[in-house]
Design an enzyme around this catalytic site. Structure first.
Site, PDB file in Angstrom:
ATOM      1  N   ASN A 101      25.346 -22.410  -8.058  1.00 59.56           N
ATOM      2  CA  ASN A 101      26.176 -23.571  -8.275  1.00 59.56           C
ATOM      3  C   ASN A 101      25.763 -24.725  -7.347  1.00 59.56           C
ATOM      4  O   ASN A 101      25.659 -25.868  -7.772  1.00 59.56           O
ATOM      5  CB  ASN A 101      27.632 -23.163  -8.014  1.00 59.56           C
ATOM      6  CG  ASN A 101      28.598 -24.208  -8.478  1.00 59.56           C
ATOM      7  OD1 ASN A 101      28.694 -24.466  -9.661  1.00 59.56           O
ATOM      8  ND2 ASN A 101      29.272 -24.826  -7.540  1.00 59.56           N
ATOM      9  N   GLU A 104      -2.279  -5.348  -4.384  1.00 63.09           N
ATOM     10  CA  GLU A 104      -2.988  -5.021  -3.159  1.00 63.09           C
ATOM     11  C   GLU A 104      -4.356  -5.700  -3.127  1.00 63.09           C
ATOM     12  O   GLU A 104      -4.773  -6.224  -2.096  1.00 63.09           O
ATOM     13  CB  GLU A 104      -3.160  -3.507  -3.125  1.00 63.09           C
ATOM     14  CG  GLU A 104      -3.110  -2.893  -1.772  1.00 63.09           C
ATOM     15  CD  GLU A 104      -3.351  -1.403  -1.890  1.00 63.09           C
ATOM     16  OE1 GLU A 104      -2.381  -0.664  -1.837  1.00 63.09           O
ATOM     17  OE2 GLU A 104      -4.501  -0.984  -2.078  1.00 63.09           O
ATOM     18  N   HIS A 112       0.830  -1.203   0.000  1.00 65.19           N
ATOM     19  CA  HIS A 112       0.000   0.000   0.000  1.00 65.19           C
ATOM     20  C   HIS A 112       0.870   1.262   0.000  1.00 65.19           C
ATOM     21  O   HIS A 112       0.633   2.194  -0.766  1.00 65.19           O
ATOM     22  CB  HIS A 112      -0.915  -0.014   1.221  1.00 65.19           C
ATOM     23  CG  HIS A 112      -1.921   1.087   1.222  1.00 65.19           C
ATOM     24  ND1 HIS A 112      -3.022   1.073   0.384  1.00 65.19           N
ATOM     25  CD2 HIS A 112      -1.963   2.245   1.908  1.00 65.19           C
ATOM     26  CE1 HIS A 112      -3.703   2.179   0.580  1.00 65.19           C
ATOM     27  NE2 HIS A 112      -3.091   2.908   1.498  1.00 65.19           N
TER      28      HIS A 112
END
Lengths: 145, 668
Positions: free
Chosen positions: B404, B68, B46
């Site tokens: 990795n 939202e 918000h």
């Protein structure tokens, strides 16, 4: 510097080998008395080394040697003019520095073929002020390696 | 209004909010019922929405708005948190991040996010992303909170019927809000509206597709309601289902059931508010009271402080010379205070590694999903502090090592099960202080590194000769994977092996004055260990004297110091060498390398500093040793960008500058 042709110049005037030179005041940080310089090996002859300028390690150039003049011992009047250009900060050793001047743009002329022994390459122009002749330096070229 | 002055703040704060959202979303995935987390995410989203709208970044504001809505759905228990839903939410967060990065690098923050917005909208309307095929309707069902549940129960007891009504507006409906109003008006005449999806304020703002869902209690028969609703123009369809009231999702229903609905509602609201407050307090506590300081200002403060230290040194000297009791006392006090100050200033540059680590949980989650592996990331010691300059550099190498570990280290779930390991692999990211160093370790419980495979590759690529390979220790073999152009993967995958090998990791870490090693046990896993200096700005050096000049040699490259008698110096190919513990080591005369003026020839003995670069050694000949000292590393400035064998400078106690020798340049 070329952009400032129309406007008036505020300069710091200094002496070098009997002549009067000038640098635009906006490039000048401060004027310092001589202090111990630490030599930096493997650099150009005119680079005298570095100093501790309020905690910042600052390189110092001997302007006489930069212009190819014979070096002279430093005296009571010798000063270091700390200049900045972009992200470069350097101190220039000059014989004496003590004047702030306003130069009207109209009094600035292009550099003559030769002024003393300084190559015209380092010079932006000359200014006639009553009986004084000021040599305006092109800082970018002075600092160009 | 000129917004540029707020841009930096906007970018910083946005990054913080995104970080919060990322972290809380990951937590939410573990505990999908934790509404406090949803609230926190919602608040951040918000704020972000508000900020970006104020700053005029429309795309950013739109996407956060949509995000939202979905979060609100979760908050109101209309949506259930599933990994699929989170995938889309994370995708949205990725877009937001990309937009903010674009703004930070001077861009306009525009980005095509229509697909994600569409997906979010679909979720918001109750559909699951991706899975929903065209025409298939989401289940006609509301999830009811405790309060609503009680209202419905009471309504039933009083002889009302409960209906869920799905109303579909026509595609060309012009004033959707007006139609919604008419529907609500009609329904409240016939009964009571208990709930709507989306909530009524969103319906009023026309934030829905073509359909919405309302729950009504009424005594009117369903058929009659339908006829009346169809009487409103621009309504395409009405579906009505009678609701059997089930137990609410939250189980504490019984205790609350004895209370009156009104007071329950009141108390719930109060509880919700209290909850929100505690969450806020917690957040505030976590963040602490901080201000942002430009690192340049800290550097300036540090520089000025060093000047003070230099003057302190002079004062101490003077007070000793004068031997004045009061002066001595004052100077001593000042010395103590200033050294405390120095510690504080240095600590201000320290940042917890958390700032780097906190992006990894997200990365691991996504990578694991992409690779079809189950991976848990354990972070230990995130509060360990490192200098800001190191923090900035360490992120990329760590990303590489973690990728990795996931790609080559952790095996697929079935392969793990076949070896009798748990299906879920673990990657541990650990940071800790040890002496003057910080260690960061990445440990996985995967397949480990195959010595044979590494050697085969190394020999095939010409990195080692087969003869030399036979004599290598396990450690040395594993070290080969850091060689340029090395990759143990049989085929290049999307995750790692994009032409950037571990050699880049190694060189980055070494450029920071650190080191990286790897250890492995086949079948058990691998451990990559990174050793880093605490700070790049302070190093321990040995000060040496050459004629009248003082130089500093970093302790990190010094093996030891030695006094060498003149007759112990030999010559090999015109290069003076000394015998150092049975090894022939070249002797480098610093006064020649640095052409020190007024340097005399050495006497009977030569002071030598034995330095190393990797396996190679060199002896640096100096006039005398001054002593060990901690110094603040400074650059020579931009004018002198590269000077041979000088890596920087420092300011000594007397205010003079001493140059720091770069041993790497002197060892051939």
């Amino acid at each position: 510097m070329s952009a400032s042709v129309q406007t008036d110049w505020k300069v710091i005037a200094f002496r070098l080998k009997g002549e009067e030179y000038a640098l635009p005041v906006q490039h000048v940080r401060s004027i310092e008395k001589m202090q111990p310089i630490t030599r930096v090996p493997g650099t150009a002859r005119y680079v005298k080394g570095v100093i501790n300028l309020r905690g910042v390690v600052t390189p110092i150039i001997d302007l006489r040697e930069r212009f190819g003049f014979a070096p002279e011992p430093y005296g009571e009047q010798t000063r270091m003019i700390i200049v900045t250009l972009g992200d470069v900060e350097v101190g220039l050793i000059v014989d004496a520095a003590n004047d702030v001047l306003d130069i009207p743009a109209s009094s600035i002329e292009p550099p003559p073929e030769a002024i003393g022994a300084v190559e015209a390459a380092y010079i932006y122009g000359v200014a006639k002020m009553e009986r004084r002749l000021l040599i305006l330096l092109d800082l970018a070229k002075v600092l160009d390696q | 209004m000129d917004m540029n002055q707020y841009l930096d703040i906007f970018i910083d704060e946005s990054k913080e909010h995104l970080q919060t959202i990322n972290e809380r979303l990951l937590e939410l995935e573990q505990t999908p019922d934790d509404m406090a987390l949803v609230n926190e995410i919602f608040r951040s989203a918000h704020t972000l929405k508000g900020m970006s709208a104020t700053m005029g970044f429309e795309d950013l504001a739109n996407l956060t708005h949509q995000l939202e809505n979905v979060l609100d759905g979760i908050r109101n228990r209309q949506l259930i948190v599933t990994p699929e839903l989170l995938d889309v939410v994370f995708q949205a967060v990725d877009h937001l991040e990309a937009m903010i990065m674009s703004i930070a690098s001077g861009g306009d923050g525009k980005r095509d996010v229509s697909e994600t917005v569409e997906q979010l909208k679909r979720i918001e309307q109750g559909g699951m992303p991706d899975k929903q095929t065209a025409g298939e309707k989401p289940p006609l069902e509301h999830a009811y909170g405790e309060f609503e549940y009680h209202v419905l129960q009471q309504a039933k007891e009083q002889g009302f019927s409960v209906y869920e009504i799905r109303i579909r507006l026509r595609e060309d409906c012009l004033l959707k809000a007006a139609r919604v109003y008419m529907v609500f008006e009609l329904l409240s005449e016939a009964g009571e509206i208990v709930k709507s999806t989306p909530p009524s304020d969103m319906l009023e703002e026309e934030q829905f597709g073509q359909e919405f869902l309302v729950t009504v209690v009424s005594k009117t028969p369903a058929d009659e309601l339908r006829t009346r609703l169809m009487g409103i123009s621009e309504i395409d369809g009405v579906e009505i289902a009678a609701v059997t009231v089930n137990e609410p999702t939250a189980k504490s229903g019984e205790q609350a059931a004895s209370e009156l609905p009104a007071s329950t509602a009141f108390e719930q609201a109060a509880a919700a508010q209290a909850e929100a407050e505690t969450v806020e307090k917690q957040a505030a506590k976590q963040a602490g009271k901080t201000i942002r300081v430009n690192i340049e200002r800290l550097d300036m403060l540090m520089n000025l402080f060093e000047e003070l230290v230099v003057d302190r040194g002079r004062l101490e000297q003077i007070s000793r010379d004068l031997n004045h009791a009061e002066l001595t006392e004052t100077v001593e006090r000042m010395s103590r205070i200033s050294s405390d100050l120095q510690t504080i200033i240095l600590n201000m540059r320290m940042v917890p590694v958390e700032t780097v680590f906190n992006r990894f949980p997200r990365m691991v989650r996504q990578l694991a999903r992409e690779l079809g592996k189950k991976v848990r990331l354990d972070i230990i010691g995130a509060e360990t502090e490192l200098d800001r300059t190191v923090i900035d550099e360490i992120g990329d190498p760590l990303v590489h090592l973690i990728r990795n570990a996931l790609d080559h280290g952790i095996e697929a779930p079935d392969a793990r099960a076949a070896c009798g390991k748990p299906e879920e692999g673990t990657v541990k990211l650990r940071a800790y202080h040890s002496g003057n160093h910080v260690f960061i370790e990445i440990e996985d419980d995967g397949a480990g590194i195959s010595r044979e495979k590494v050697l085969q590759k190394a020999i095939a690529r010409g990195i080692v000769s087969p003869e030399a390979a036979a004599h290598l220790t396990d450690q040395q073999v594993y070290g080969l994977i850091f060689a340029p152009g090395f990759s143990t993967a049989d085929h290049i995958s999307d995750i790692s092996g994009r032409g950037v090998g571990l050699d880049v990791v190694k060189s980055t870490i070494e450029s920071l004055g650190g080191a990286v090693t790897v250890d492995s046990q086949p079948g058990k896993g691998s451990l990559f260990s990174i050793q880093l200096p605490l700070t790049l700005s302070i190093i321990s050096v040995l000060l040496v004297q050459i004629a009248a000049e003082t130089y500093a040699i970093p302790l990190s490259s010094i093996m030891e110091t030695a006094l060498v008698r003149k007759e112990e110096i030999f010559s090999a190919h015109n290069q003076p060498v000394i015998d150092f513990r049975g090894k022939v080591v070249p002797l480098v005369r610093l006064k020649d390398v640095f052409s020190v003026p007024d340097a005399s020839d050495e006497g009977d003995t030569v002071a030598a500093v034995i330095v190393r670069k990797g396996e190679k050694l060199a002896a640096l000949a100096v006039d005398s040793f001054i002593g060990q000292q901690e110094v603040v590393l400074k650059s020579l400035g931009n004018y002198l960008s590269s000077v041979f064998a000088i890596s920087g400078a420092t300011i000594l106690g007397d205010g003079r500058v001493a140059l720091i020798i770069d041993c790497n340049a002197l060892v051939k």
